[in-house]
Design a protein around this motif. Structure first.
Motif, PDB file in Angstrom:
ATOM      1  N   LEU A   6     -13.905 -19.114  16.927  1.00 15.25           N
ATOM      2  CA  LEU A   6     -12.585 -19.572  16.834  1.00 15.25           C
ATOM      3  C   LEU A   6     -12.099 -20.358  15.690  1.00 15.25           C
ATOM      4  O   LEU A   6     -13.100 -21.029  15.243  1.00 15.25           O
ATOM      5  CB  LEU A   6     -12.508 -20.648  18.330  1.00 15.25           C
ATOM      6  CG  LEU A   6     -12.900 -19.821  19.439  1.00 15.25           C
ATOM      7  CD1 LEU A   6     -13.101 -20.962  20.674  1.00 15.25           C
ATOM      8  CD2 LEU A   6     -11.600 -18.815  20.049  1.00 15.25           C
ATOM      9  N   GLN A  10      -7.619 -23.114  17.380  1.00 16.95           N
ATOM     10  CA  GLN A  10      -7.933 -22.636  18.635  1.00 16.95           C
ATOM     11  C   GLN A  10      -8.580 -23.783  19.573  1.00 16.95           C
ATOM     12  O   GLN A  10      -8.518 -23.834  20.770  1.00 16.95           O
ATOM     13  CB  GLN A  10      -8.628 -21.358  18.608  1.00 16.95           C
ATOM     14  CG  GLN A  10      -7.588 -20.103  18.145  1.00 16.95           C
ATOM     15  CD  GLN A  10      -8.111 -18.802  17.753  1.00 16.95           C
ATOM     16  OE1 GLN A  10      -9.281 -18.924  17.200  1.00 16.95           O
ATOM     17  NE2 GLN A  10      -7.513 -17.584  18.036  1.00 16.95           N
ATOM     18  N   TYR A  14      -7.890 -25.849  23.036  1.00  7.88           N
ATOM     19  CA  TYR A  14      -8.778 -25.527  24.455  1.00  7.88           C
ATOM     20  C   TYR A  14      -8.818 -26.713  25.427  1.00  7.88           C
ATOM     21  O   TYR A  14      -9.351 -27.672  25.263  1.00  7.88           O
ATOM     22  CB  TYR A  14     -10.037 -25.012  24.035  1.00  7.88           C
ATOM     23  CG  TYR A  14     -10.789 -24.780  25.354  1.00  7.88           C
ATOM     24  CD1 TYR A  14     -10.504 -23.346  25.841  1.00  7.88           C
ATOM     25  CD2 TYR A  14     -11.894 -25.403  25.608  1.00  7.88           C
ATOM     26  CE1 TYR A  14     -11.453 -22.783  26.828  1.00  7.88           C
ATOM     27  CE2 TYR A  14     -12.714 -24.755  26.913  1.00  7.88           C
ATOM     28  CZ  TYR A  14     -12.539 -23.842  27.572  1.00  7.88           C
ATOM     29  OH  TYR A  14     -13.400 -23.419  28.398  1.00  7.88           O
TER      30      TYR A  14
END
Length: 194
Positions: A6, A10, A14
């Motif tokens: 990731l 990203q 999350y």
């Protein structure tokens, strides 16, 4: 095979609020029915009542609890506080109080959320392994599919690195199995004649 697939962006997006929920999202995830309000009002004091309610909405919206329950958009706090007849400022200091842990347990038990622990970890690992074996999907696709599966089952999302490492390890096992199968296959010279 890299464990981290990731990007930094990203990872940072999350399990957190990435934008202020719109009116439809506020109504769908943060609206308190009579039973929700009754449970919230059982908490001791305005701060705990508002904190409990904000955590309930957060669990519904994000499928996880925040490290700091106060890290929610002001619009969310205003929307929830109005339903309870409280002030948004009542939430101040809730994230540092021990009651938030009890409230998370109450929400898990009362609303059917499951913690990501042994049985859930194993079930997801089996599903991901089969998926990686049969589809050859990229890690980020497996990550998104796993997240979607957890949300659908009301299993609270684990930490981002937990899920990322699980997927990387499973893909590595799949690759090792594939290599072993290919290495064991006979070459044209070693095949018996037909």
């Amino acid at each position: 095979m890299p464990v981290s697939f990731l990007t930094t962006e990203q990872r940072s997006r999350y399990g957190v609020f990435n934008a202020v929920p719109d009116v439809a999202q506020l109504g769908a995830f943060f609206r308190l029915d009579a039973d929700d309000r009754r449970r919230a009002m059982a908490a001791n004091g305005a701060r705990n009542q508002l904190g409990w309610s904000v955590q309930l909405g957060t669990a519904r919206f994000l499928n996880c609890f925040l490290d700091d329950p106060e890290d929610v958009p002001a619009a969310v706090v205003d929307y929830v506080a109005e339903q309870l007849g409280l002030q948004a400022a009542d939430l101040k200091g809730y994230g540092s109080k021990e009651a938030r842990w009890d409230h998370q347990e109450q929400i898990r038990g009362g609303y059917g959320f499951t913690a990501f622990e042994g049985e859930q970890w194993f079930a997801l690992a089996c599903w991901l392994y089969k998926r990686a074996w049969t589809t050859g999907e990229r890690p980020i696709v497996l990550f998104d599919l796993a997240t979607h599966r957890l949300v659908g089952a009301k299993i609270l999302l684990p930490g981002v690195t937990t899920l990322e490492r699980m997927i990387a390890a499973l893909r590595e096992r799949v690759a090792a199995r594939q290599y072993a199968l290919l290495a064991a296959a006979p070459s044209p010279r070693t095949r018996p004649p037909c």
